[in-house]
Design a protein around this motif. Structure first.
Motif, PDB file in Angstrom:
ATOM      1  N   LYS A  12       0.769  -1.358  -0.197  1.00  0.00           N
ATOM      2  CA  LYS A  12       0.004  -0.120   0.167  1.00  0.00           C
ATOM      3  C   LYS A  12       0.694   1.224   0.053  1.00  0.00           C
ATOM      4  O   LYS A  12       0.628   2.452  -0.730  1.00  0.00           O
ATOM      5  CB  LYS A  12      -0.889   0.002   1.292  1.00  0.00           C
ATOM      6  CG  LYS A  12      -1.927   1.248   1.079  1.00  0.00           C
ATOM      7  CD  LYS A  12      -3.048   0.904   2.131  1.00  0.00           C
ATOM      8  CE  LYS A  12      -2.122   1.377   3.730  1.00  0.00           C
ATOM      9  NZ  LYS A  12      -3.291   1.463   4.856  1.00  0.00           N
ATOM     10  N   ILE A  16       0.758   4.157  -2.878  1.00  0.00           N
ATOM     11  CA  ILE A  16       0.487   5.793  -2.358  1.00  0.00           C
ATOM     12  C   ILE A  16       1.514   6.599  -2.980  1.00  0.00           C
ATOM     13  O   ILE A  16       1.152   7.577  -3.603  1.00  0.00           O
ATOM     14  CB  ILE A  16       0.252   5.773  -1.005  1.00  0.00           C
ATOM     15  CG1 ILE A  16      -1.121   5.085  -0.401  1.00  0.00           C
ATOM     16  CG2 ILE A  16       0.029   7.315  -0.682  1.00  0.00           C
ATOM     17  CD1 ILE A  16      -1.225   5.092   1.126  1.00  0.00           C
ATOM     18  N   ALA A  19       1.204   7.143  -6.702  1.00  0.00           N
ATOM     19  CA  ALA A  19       0.108   7.738  -6.830  1.00  0.00           C
ATOM     20  C   ALA A  19       0.250   9.133  -6.691  1.00  0.00           C
ATOM     21  O   ALA A  19      -0.178   9.956  -7.697  1.00  0.00           O
ATOM     22  CB  ALA A  19      -1.237   7.385  -6.173  1.00  0.00           C
ATOM     23  N   VAL A  30      -4.655  12.192   0.041  1.00  0.00           N
ATOM     24  CA  VAL A  30      -5.343  10.932  -0.065  1.00  0.00           C
ATOM     25  C   VAL A  30      -6.489  10.709   0.665  1.00  0.00           C
ATOM     26  O   VAL A  30      -6.645  10.860   1.913  1.00  0.00           O
ATOM     27  CB  VAL A  30      -4.359   9.902   0.348  1.00  0.00           C
ATOM     28  CG1 VAL A  30      -4.742   8.439   0.335  1.00  0.00           C
ATOM     29  CG2 VAL A  30      -3.019  10.073  -0.129  1.00  0.00           C
ATOM     30  N   ARG A  32      -8.696   7.642   0.096  1.00  0.00           N
ATOM     31  CA  ARG A  32      -8.919   6.447   0.637  1.00  0.00           C
ATOM     32  C   ARG A  32      -8.048   5.504  -0.191  1.00  0.00           C
ATOM     33  O   ARG A  32      -7.572   5.994  -1.405  1.00  0.00           O
ATOM     34  CB  ARG A  32     -10.373   5.940   0.350  1.00  0.00           C
ATOM     35  CG  ARG A  32     -10.846   5.851  -1.086  1.00  0.00           C
ATOM     36  CD  ARG A  32     -12.295   5.292  -1.210  1.00  0.00           C
ATOM     37  NE  ARG A  32     -12.631   5.454  -2.544  1.00  0.00           N
ATOM     38  CZ  ARG A  32     -12.280   4.709  -3.514  1.00  0.00           C
ATOM     39  NH1 ARG A  32     -11.912   3.635  -3.186  1.00  0.00           N
ATOM     40  NH2 ARG A  32     -13.082   4.838  -4.792  1.00  0.00           N
ATOM     41  N   VAL A  33      -7.757   4.399   0.379  1.00  0.00           N
ATOM     42  CA  VAL A  33      -6.882   3.579  -0.564  1.00  0.00           C
ATOM     43  C   VAL A  33      -7.614   1.792  -0.505  1.00  0.00           C
ATOM     44  O   VAL A  33      -8.022   1.652   0.601  1.00  0.00           O
ATOM     45  CB  VAL A  33      -5.361   3.168  -0.030  1.00  0.00           C
ATOM     46  CG1 VAL A  33      -4.662   2.186  -0.883  1.00  0.00           C
ATOM     47  CG2 VAL A  33      -4.750   4.718   0.179  1.00  0.00           C
ATOM     48  N   TYR A  52      -3.927  -1.247  -6.615  1.00  0.00           N
ATOM     49  CA  TYR A  52      -4.604  -0.575  -5.277  1.00  0.00           C
ATOM     50  C   TYR A  52      -5.339   0.441  -6.165  1.00  0.00           C
ATOM     51  O   TYR A  52      -4.894   1.124  -7.220  1.00  0.00           O
ATOM     52  CB  TYR A  52      -3.382  -0.148  -4.734  1.00  0.00           C
ATOM     53  CG  TYR A  52      -2.713  -1.117  -3.562  1.00  0.00           C
ATOM     54  CD1 TYR A  52      -3.190  -1.313  -2.501  1.00  0.00           C
ATOM     55  CD2 TYR A  52      -1.410  -1.701  -4.369  1.00  0.00           C
ATOM     56  CE1 TYR A  52      -2.534  -2.718  -1.613  1.00  0.00           C
ATOM     57  CE2 TYR A  52      -1.105  -2.802  -3.632  1.00  0.00           C
ATOM     58  CZ  TYR A  52      -1.446  -2.921  -2.426  1.00  0.00           C
ATOM     59  OH  TYR A  52      -0.910  -4.003  -1.351  1.00  0.00           O
ATOM     60  N   GLU A  53      -6.329   0.846  -5.762  1.00  0.00           N
ATOM     61  CA  GLU A  53      -7.114   2.106  -6.030  1.00  0.00           C
ATOM     62  C   GLU A  53      -7.213   3.147  -5.117  1.00  0.00           C
ATOM     63  O   GLU A  53      -7.569   2.869  -3.868  1.00  0.00           O
ATOM     64  CB  GLU A  53      -8.834   1.509  -6.185  1.00  0.00           C
ATOM     65  CG  GLU A  53      -9.620   2.664  -6.972  1.00  0.00           C
ATOM     66  CD  GLU A  53     -11.182   2.118  -7.038  1.00  0.00           C
ATOM     67  OE1 GLU A  53     -11.431   1.594  -8.066  1.00  0.00           O
ATOM     68  OE2 GLU A  53     -11.986   2.103  -5.928  1.00  0.00           O
ATOM     69  N   ILE A  54      -6.655   4.073  -5.558  1.00  0.00           N
ATOM     70  CA  ILE A  54      -6.446   5.198  -4.694  1.00  0.00           C
ATOM     71  C   ILE A  54      -7.201   6.381  -5.253  1.00  0.00           C
ATOM     72  O   ILE A  54      -7.285   6.984  -6.462  1.00  0.00           O
ATOM     73  CB  ILE A  54      -5.000   5.535  -4.693  1.00  0.00           C
ATOM     74  CG1 ILE A  54      -4.359   4.424  -4.230  1.00  0.00           C
ATOM     75  CG2 ILE A  54      -4.721   7.048  -3.738  1.00  0.00           C
ATOM     76  CD1 ILE A  54      -2.701   4.509  -4.447  1.00  0.00           C
ATOM     77  N   GLU A  55      -7.982   7.189  -4.257  1.00  0.00           N
ATOM     78  CA  GLU A  55      -8.708   8.283  -4.494  1.00  0.00           C
ATOM     79  C   GLU A  55      -7.940   9.447  -3.813  1.00  0.00           C
ATOM     80  O   GLU A  55      -7.480   9.580  -2.875  1.00  0.00           O
ATOM     81  CB  GLU A  55      -9.995   8.229  -3.976  1.00  0.00           C
ATOM     82  CG  GLU A  55     -10.929   9.554  -3.994  1.00  0.00           C
ATOM     83  CD  GLU A  55     -12.261   9.629  -3.698  1.00  0.00           C
ATOM     84  OE1 GLU A  55     -13.134  10.515  -3.754  1.00  0.00           O
ATOM     85  OE2 GLU A  55     -12.862   8.363  -3.061  1.00  0.00           O
TER      86      GLU A  55
END
Length: 249
Positions: A12, A16, A19, A30, A32-33, A52-55
């Motif tokens: 993770k 991050i 990203a 950041v 959410r992850v 990993y999907e990162i918003e």
């Protein structure tokens, strides 16, 4: 306005970092992850990155996402309970697997159960088929979408898996194959042995091969022994033991 991005990484934190670099953002942005696919690593022989999907929302202010002290304590307790639950489930799973192994009457069932347990532990999706070759010797065939991963470069990972399985079942001799890979590998080794034997005859010089596991060295020895003018022997220590081919004196 937030941005959602999918990142491949081994963990993770790495995801991050990547990203943030791509979107030119800071850690406080950041939102959410989410782990969509777990990463895999087996004995240092292969690694497969997870997804990993990162918003990320650049408009967020640092103080708006700073947790209150009480929330930090709650999150810490929550994570601690989650860890304890995971440890309990893993312990229960090991006990269940152990009970199943102890209940196995047929040795084939025992070999299959151990192979599946090992595959599950390293996270590979493969079917297991066990056949008895002769007394206390079994052939384990593996099939599935992860066959390339379990084989590894020139069968290195497959040899390691076979070694581990034999270590778990010391009273048996286990051979492991993946959709006929070993026969194809044996053919390649036979061709290599013939080529190197002819090279030794032509140059009148000793030929040293790359390090190989015992099973593969045996194939080379069998090929070279068909040449009455040549001698073949192994030097070094496993796993770096290699074959030398040279003319007889």
């Amino acid at each position: 306005m937030s941005n959602v991005i999918e990142i491949k990484a081994m963990n993770k934190e790495q995801a991050i970092t990547r990203a943030l670099k791509i979107l030119e953002a800071s850690p406080e942005h950041v939102v959410r992850v989410k782990e969509k696919q777990k990463s895999l690593s087996f004995l240092g022989l292969f690694n497969r990155e997870g997804i990993y999907e990162i918003e990320i929302d650049k408009e967020l202010k640092k103080e708006t996402i700073k947790p209150e002290p009480k929330k930090e304590v709650k999150e810490e307790i929550k994570e601690h309970k989650k860890k304890e639950t995971k440890e309990v489930k893993e312990k229960q799973h090991k006990e269940i697997v152990k009970e199943k192994l102890e209940e196995a009457v047929d040795a084939s069932d025992l070999v299959e159960a151990k192979a599946k347990e090992l595959l599950e532990y390293i996270g590979l999706n493969l079917r297991v088929d066990v056949n008895k070759v002769h007394d206390r010797t079994y052939l384990v065939n593996l099939y599935g979408e992860d066959n390339g991963i379990i084989i590894g470069k020139k069968g290195k990972t497959l040899n390691s898996f076979e070694y581990l399985l034999n270590s778990l079942l010391k009273e048996y001799r286990i051979e492991v194959d993946v959709e006929g890979f070993k026969e194809k590998r044996n053919q390649t080794l036979r061709e290599l042995g013939k080529k190197m034997a002819e090279k030794a005859l032509k140059t009148n010089k000793a030929v040293r091969l790359n390090p190989m596991p015992p099973r593969e060295r045996k194939v080379i020895h069998e090929v070279v022994n068909k040449y009455p003018e040549l001698d073949t022997f192994s030097e070094g220590r496993d796993p770096k033991r290699y074959i030398v081919i040279k003319r007889k004196k």
